[in-house]
Design a protein around this motif. Sequence first.
Motif, PDB file in Angstrom:
ATOM      1  N   PRO A  11     -45.544 -15.781 -37.155  1.00  0.00           N
ATOM      2  CA  PRO A  11     -46.839 -15.958 -37.820  1.00  0.00           C
ATOM      3  C   PRO A  11     -48.017 -15.805 -36.862  1.00  0.00           C
ATOM      4  N   PHE A  12     -47.823 -16.198 -35.615  1.00  0.00           N
ATOM      5  CA  PHE A  12     -48.879 -16.027 -34.613  1.00  0.00           C
ATOM      6  C   PHE A  12     -49.248 -14.553 -34.480  1.00  0.00           C
ATOM      7  N   GLN A  13     -48.234 -13.701 -34.338  1.00  0.00           N
ATOM      8  CA  GLN A  13     -48.472 -12.262 -34.187  1.00  0.00           C
ATOM      9  C   GLN A  13     -49.138 -11.666 -35.431  1.00  0.00           C
ATOM     10  N   LEU A  14     -48.741 -12.146 -36.610  1.00  0.00           N
ATOM     11  CA  LEU A  14     -49.341 -11.644 -37.856  1.00  0.00           C
ATOM     12  C   LEU A  14     -50.817 -12.035 -37.970  1.00  0.00           C
ATOM     13  N   ILE A  15     -51.165 -13.217 -37.501  1.00  0.00           N
ATOM     14  CA  ILE A  15     -52.579 -13.620 -37.473  1.00  0.00           C
ATOM     15  C   ILE A  15     -53.320 -12.758 -36.462  1.00  0.00           C
ATOM     16  N   GLU A  16     -52.721 -12.607 -35.289  1.00  0.00           N
ATOM     17  CA  GLU A  16     -53.359 -11.844 -34.214  1.00  0.00           C
ATOM     18  C   GLU A  16     -53.659 -10.409 -34.638  1.00  0.00           C
ATOM     19  N   ASN A  17     -52.737  -9.783 -35.385  1.00  0.00           N
ATOM     20  CA  ASN A  17     -52.975  -8.392 -35.787  1.00  0.00           C
ATOM     21  C   ASN A  17     -53.801  -8.283 -37.081  1.00  0.00           C
ATOM     22  N   GLY A  18     -54.187  -9.416 -37.643  1.00  0.00           N
ATOM     23  CA  GLY A  18     -55.092  -9.418 -38.791  1.00  0.00           C
ATOM     24  C   GLY A  18     -54.442  -9.308 -40.152  1.00  0.00           C
ATOM     25  N   SER A  19     -53.101  -9.222 -40.218  1.00  0.00           N
ATOM     26  CA  SER A  19     -52.474  -9.075 -41.533  1.00  0.00           C
ATOM     27  C   SER A  19     -52.285 -10.412 -42.249  1.00  0.00           C
ATOM     28  N   LYS A  20     -52.098 -11.491 -41.504  1.00  0.00           N
ATOM     29  CA  LYS A  20     -51.965 -12.826 -42.118  1.00  0.00           C
ATOM     30  C   LYS A  20     -53.345 -13.471 -42.114  1.00  0.00           C
ATOM     31  N   THR A  21     -53.897 -13.694 -43.302  1.00  0.00           N
ATOM     32  CA  THR A  21     -55.260 -14.229 -43.404  1.00  0.00           C
ATOM     33  C   THR A  21     -55.310 -15.623 -44.029  1.00  0.00           C
ATOM     34  N   ILE A  22     -54.146 -16.126 -44.443  1.00  0.00           N
ATOM     35  CA  ILE A  22     -54.043 -17.467 -45.020  1.00  0.00           C
ATOM     36  C   ILE A  22     -53.006 -18.250 -44.222  1.00  0.00           C
ATOM     37  N   GLU A  23     -53.418 -19.376 -43.673  1.00  0.00           N
ATOM     38  CA  GLU A  23     -52.474 -20.268 -43.003  1.00  0.00           C
ATOM     39  C   GLU A  23     -52.112 -21.377 -43.986  1.00  0.00           C
ATOM     40  N   VAL A  24     -50.819 -21.570 -44.215  1.00  0.00           N
ATOM     41  CA  VAL A  24     -50.318 -22.562 -45.159  1.00  0.00           C
ATOM     42  C   VAL A  24     -49.963 -23.828 -44.389  1.00  0.00           C
ATOM     43  N   ILE A  45     -45.933 -21.413 -29.810  1.00  0.00           N
ATOM     44  CA  ILE A  45     -45.000 -22.339 -29.167  1.00  0.00           C
ATOM     45  C   ILE A  45     -43.826 -21.630 -28.492  1.00  0.00           C
ATOM     46  N   GLU A  46     -43.704 -20.326 -28.716  1.00  0.00           N
ATOM     47  CA  GLU A  46     -42.617 -19.574 -28.099  1.00  0.00           C
ATOM     48  C   GLU A  46     -43.079 -18.768 -26.890  1.00  0.00           C
ATOM     49  N   LYS A  47     -44.350 -18.499 -26.811  1.00  0.00           N
ATOM     50  CA  LYS A  47     -44.924 -17.723 -25.710  1.00  0.00           C
ATOM     51  C   LYS A  47     -46.192 -18.426 -25.253  1.00  0.00           C
ATOM     52  N   ASN A  48     -46.615 -18.125 -24.068  1.00  0.00           N
ATOM     53  CA  ASN A  48     -47.823 -18.749 -23.539  1.00  0.00           C
ATOM     54  C   ASN A  48     -49.058 -17.975 -24.019  1.00  0.00           C
ATOM     55  N   GLN A  49     -49.372 -18.134 -25.301  1.00  0.00           N
ATOM     56  CA  GLN A  49     -50.501 -17.427 -25.892  1.00  0.00           C
ATOM     57  C   GLN A  49     -51.266 -18.380 -26.804  1.00  0.00           C
ATOM     58  N   SER A  50     -52.561 -18.113 -26.936  1.00  0.00           N
ATOM     59  CA  SER A  50     -53.351 -18.840 -27.930  1.00  0.00           C
ATOM     60  C   SER A  50     -54.360 -17.871 -28.526  1.00  0.00           C
ATOM     61  N   ILE A  51     -54.837 -18.239 -29.696  1.00  0.00           N
ATOM     62  CA  ILE A  51     -55.795 -17.400 -30.406  1.00  0.00           C
ATOM     63  C   ILE A  51     -56.754 -18.315 -31.157  1.00  0.00           C
ATOM     64  N   LYS A  52     -58.007 -17.922 -31.209  1.00  0.00           N
ATOM     65  CA  LYS A  52     -59.024 -18.720 -31.904  1.00  0.00           C
ATOM     66  C   LYS A  52     -59.410 -18.022 -33.199  1.00  0.00           C
ATOM     67  N   VAL A  53     -59.432 -18.803 -34.279  1.00  0.00           N
ATOM     68  CA  VAL A  53     -59.820 -18.269 -35.584  1.00  0.00           C
ATOM     69  C   VAL A  53     -60.926 -19.136 -36.187  1.00  0.00           C
ATOM     70  N   GLU A  54     -61.682 -18.533 -37.073  1.00  0.00           N
ATOM     71  CA  GLU A  54     -62.690 -19.273 -37.838  1.00  0.00           C
ATOM     72  C   GLU A  54     -62.115 -19.557 -39.217  1.00  0.00           C
ATOM     73  N   VAL A  55     -62.337 -20.759 -39.712  1.00  0.00           N
ATOM     74  CA  VAL A  55     -61.917 -21.123 -41.065  1.00  0.00           C
ATOM     75  C   VAL A  55     -63.023 -20.678 -42.023  1.00  0.00           C
TER      76      VAL A  55
END
Length: 115
Positions: A11-24, A45-55
């Motif tokens: 799900p992290f990768q899907l948010i990062e690439n812009g295809s996942k726009t709803i977090e459940v 939690i599987e890789k050392n990555q973070s991403i910032k999103v606006e709600v």
Amino acid sequence: MNHNMKLYDKPFQLIENGSKTIEVRLNDKKRQKVQAGDFIIFENIEKNQSIKVEVLKVIKYMSFQALLQAHSNKEIGMDEKMQLSQKLAQIYQIYNQTDEIHYGALALKIRVLSK
């Protein structure tokens, strides 16, 4: 306000690439503080990555079933061929139904700001 949440890699990768726009999420006490205009920092939690999103929008539902019926599989980051029962089974691996009955479900409409 900034919020921190954890995600598995897919799900992290899907948010990062812009295809996942709803977090459940479960609409528990922590998530009840999230409002439109807030920011979420997702930690992979599987890789050392973070991403910032606006709600952009917070949508409350009585159940995960109602939420899943209101949004497309693509929006929520699930395979297009998945049926409702399969999606619910996947969510119930993370959240239990007792908590769902007590708190309800939350759809967080998000957009990526930065990695």
